[in-house]
Design a protein around this motif. Structure first.
Motif, PDB file in Angstrom:
ATOM      1  N   THR A 188    -140.283  18.768 131.061  1.00 46.34           N
ATOM      2  CA  THR A 188    -140.079  17.493 131.743  1.00 46.34           C
ATOM      3  C   THR A 188    -139.139  17.665 132.928  1.00 46.34           C
ATOM      4  O   THR A 188    -138.394  18.647 133.026  1.00 46.34           O
ATOM      5  CB  THR A 188    -139.470  16.460 130.789  1.00 46.34           C
ATOM      6  OG1 THR A 188    -138.124  16.866 130.451  1.00 46.34           O
ATOM      7  CG2 THR A 188    -140.303  16.317 129.520  1.00 46.34           C
ATOM      8  N   ALA A 189    -139.152  16.688 133.823  1.00 42.75           N
ATOM      9  CA  ALA A 189    -138.256  16.701 134.971  1.00 42.75           C
ATOM     10  C   ALA A 189    -136.795  16.672 134.526  1.00 42.75           C
ATOM     11  O   ALA A 189    -135.934  17.310 135.140  1.00 42.75           O
ATOM     12  CB  ALA A 189    -138.558  15.507 135.880  1.00 42.75           C
ATOM     13  N   VAL A 190    -136.526  15.952 133.444  1.00 43.13           N
ATOM     14  CA  VAL A 190    -135.157  15.854 132.938  1.00 43.13           C
ATOM     15  C   VAL A 190    -134.694  17.200 132.380  1.00 43.13           C
ATOM     16  O   VAL A 190    -133.583  17.656 132.658  1.00 43.13           O
ATOM     17  CB  VAL A 190    -135.056  14.750 131.868  1.00 43.13           C
ATOM     18  CG1 VAL A 190    -133.679  14.756 131.197  1.00 43.13           C
ATOM     19  CG2 VAL A 190    -135.321  13.385 132.507  1.00 43.13           C
ATOM     20  N   ASP A 191    -135.542  17.851 131.601  1.00 41.99           N
ATOM     21  CA  ASP A 191    -135.159  19.142 131.035  1.00 41.99           C
ATOM     22  C   ASP A 191    -135.010  20.200 132.126  1.00 41.99           C
ATOM     23  O   ASP A 191    -134.145  21.080 132.040  1.00 41.99           O
ATOM     24  CB  ASP A 191    -136.175  19.594 129.997  1.00 41.99           C
ATOM     25  CG  ASP A 191    -136.045  18.821 128.692  1.00 41.99           C
ATOM     26  OD1 ASP A 191    -134.973  18.223 128.474  1.00 41.99           O
ATOM     27  OD2 ASP A 191    -137.012  18.813 127.902  1.00 41.99           O
ATOM     28  N   ALA A 192    -135.850  20.129 133.158  1.00 44.63           N
ATOM     29  CA  ALA A 192    -135.713  21.056 134.289  1.00 44.63           C
ATOM     30  C   ALA A 192    -134.395  20.816 135.014  1.00 44.63           C
ATOM     31  O   ALA A 192    -133.729  21.762 135.447  1.00 44.63           O
ATOM     32  CB  ALA A 192    -136.883  20.901 135.245  1.00 44.63           C
ATOM     33  N   ALA A 193    -134.005  19.549 135.140  1.00 44.93           N
ATOM     34  CA  ALA A 193    -132.738  19.219 135.788  1.00 44.93           C
ATOM     35  C   ALA A 193    -131.554  19.760 134.987  1.00 44.93           C
ATOM     36  O   ALA A 193    -130.581  20.279 135.550  1.00 44.93           O
ATOM     37  CB  ALA A 193    -132.611  17.709 135.968  1.00 44.93           C
ATOM     38  N   LYS A 194    -131.634  19.642 133.669  1.00 46.00           N
ATOM     39  CA  LYS A 194    -130.570  20.186 132.815  1.00 46.00           C
ATOM     40  C   LYS A 194    -130.433  21.693 133.020  1.00 46.00           C
ATOM     41  O   LYS A 194    -129.330  22.227 133.177  1.00 46.00           O
ATOM     42  CB  LYS A 194    -130.873  19.892 131.345  1.00 46.00           C
ATOM     43  CG  LYS A 194    -130.825  18.428 130.949  1.00 46.00           C
ATOM     44  CD  LYS A 194    -131.310  18.276 129.502  1.00 46.00           C
ATOM     45  CE  LYS A 194    -131.408  16.812 129.084  1.00 46.00           C
ATOM     46  NZ  LYS A 194    -131.992  16.662 127.725  1.00 46.00           N
ATOM     47  N   ALA A 195    -131.567  22.379 132.976  1.00 48.71           N
ATOM     48  CA  ALA A 195    -131.544  23.831 133.118  1.00 48.71           C
ATOM     49  C   ALA A 195    -131.036  24.240 134.490  1.00 48.71           C
ATOM     50  O   ALA A 195    -130.257  25.197 134.627  1.00 48.71           O
ATOM     51  CB  ALA A 195    -132.947  24.391 132.891  1.00 48.71           C
TER      52      ALA A 195
END
Length: 385
Positions: free
Chosen positions: A315-322
């Motif tokens: 997801t875009a959110v998980d990519a942002a976290k990483a």
């Protein structure tokens, strides 16, 4: 900790990448950094060796490889050799420009651009950022107005990776000023189109050989055949592709952090102070222990994100976290490694010195750390009523 992320095919590809870098990149890298430009011949060599264009379908001359673990191999080997400027350009091609054309391009567009991109003969870029607009993409002012079967494009872009070498530039433009986020489209501008010009090659803090430039568009007539994707859905297309761009930055970040750690671990047991290796001092061992732990924990998370990407579930959110975590970790690790090198860490002939300046941009491009946290924060705030 034993890492079981890669399989035998990936390790075989690592050998190919390592040989390519030793033959085509490392011998020339110092000159490229001094010239502030990677030779185009390196791109052609990358095409011949299968280092660029992996995801291009076989019918267009690529390998048709969708497993992102192969791109992780390339990132790790580039980090190991400290050839980050070269890696940045390749990453922009494979992780940013190509996916738009592969996913959104018509058959005619793909036949026109993909074979040459896979061969390293055609270099791509994407133009989002403007002089007054960074991470806030909805503030883009570059516009295009339809005129018959063409679009008339006007505006400026800046901080464009591959800006000097690029032959095709995916330009984010406003095509309907009254439609808000539904008023953006993607137009592909080609090298020799009248009115398209390149400004100065920007002199950056790091990534010296990576050609970053300003681009200008003055009444550029772009044929309707160069509209990429759907008119008015440019912002949607960007949001769909940003997770890949951001995980690619995270992958490069953790690879760079590990490379810096390995150089430093070796160095501190060679260098002596107070009659013994610096690595035998308790503080040094503590710093090494902290860095290794952070790297291994983060690596495990990034590996899981890559597997999610392969499965179409990132997801875009998980990519942002990483992205924000790994890039901030890279900065911390490289800074501590410079400290353990002492004065030599401040010398550019040592790979850690170059890694220090090259690392700084990681928390800026692809969306700043603050923007990544805002994306995550909005997701947290969007809790059920």
């Amino acid at each position: 900790m034993q890492r079981t992320f890669f399989e035998s095919d990936h390790e075989a590809y690592r050998h190919t990448v390592r040989e390519f870098l030793a033959r085509e990149v490392e011998p020339h890298y110092e000159r490229w950094e001094d010239d502030r430009l990677v030779d185009r011949s390196a791109w052609l060599a990358a095409g011949k060796s299968g280092i660029v264009g992996l995801a291009v379908p076989e019918r267009f001359g690529g390998s048709g490889v969708s497993d992102y673990r192969f791109r992780c191999i390339t990132a790790e080997e580039i980090a190991r050799t400290g050839t980050t400027s070269f890696g940045s350009g390749i990453s922009l091609q494979d992780d940013v420009a190509l996916p738009y054309i592969i996913d959104l391009g018509t058959d005619e567009q793909q036949r026109r651009w993909l074979p040459r991109m896979a061969a390293g003969d055609l270099i791509g870029a994407i133009a989002m950022t403007e002089p007054g607009t960074g991470s806030d993409l909805q503030g883009i002012k570059t516009s295009a107005v339809r005129d018959g079967d063409h679009w008339v494009l006007n505006g400026q872009k800046t901080f464009i990776t591959n800006g000097i070498h690029s032959d095709v530039v995916i330009v984010v433009v406003r095509t309907d000023p009254d439609a808000g986020s539904r008023g953006f489209s993607l137009l592909v501008v080609e090298r020799d189109m009248p009115g398209f010009s390149r400004g100065r090659k920007l002199h950056k803090v790091g990534l010296a050989a990576q050609d970053t430039a300003e681009l200008a568009f003055e009444d550029v007539r772009v044929p309707d055949a160069n509209l990429l994707g759907t008119e008015g859905k440019g912002f949607v297309h960007l949001m769909e592709h940003l997770p890949l761009e951001r995980i690619s930055i995270a992958v490069a970040a953790i690879a760079a952090a590990r490379a810096a750690y390995e150089w430093t671990r070796e160095y501190v047991f060679e260098r002596k102070a107070f009659g013994k290796p610096v690595g035998d001092l308790q503080n040094t061992r503590f710093v090494l222990a902290e860095m290794l732990t952070e790297i291994e924990v983060t690596q495990s998370h990034i590996d899981q994100c890559v597997l999610a990407l392969n499965a179409g579930e990132l997801t875009a959110v998980d990519a942002a976290k990483a992205k924000w975590w790994a890039s901030e970790l890279q900065k911390r690790v490289v800074d501590r490694c410079v400290q353990l090198h002492g004065g030599y860490g401040f010398m550019m002939e040592y790979p850690i010195g170059r890694a220090f300046v090259d690392s700084r941009v990681q928390t800026l491009y692809g969306g700043t750390t603050e923007v990544m946290k805002e994306i995550i924060g909005r997701d947290i705030a969007a809790r059920p009523a």
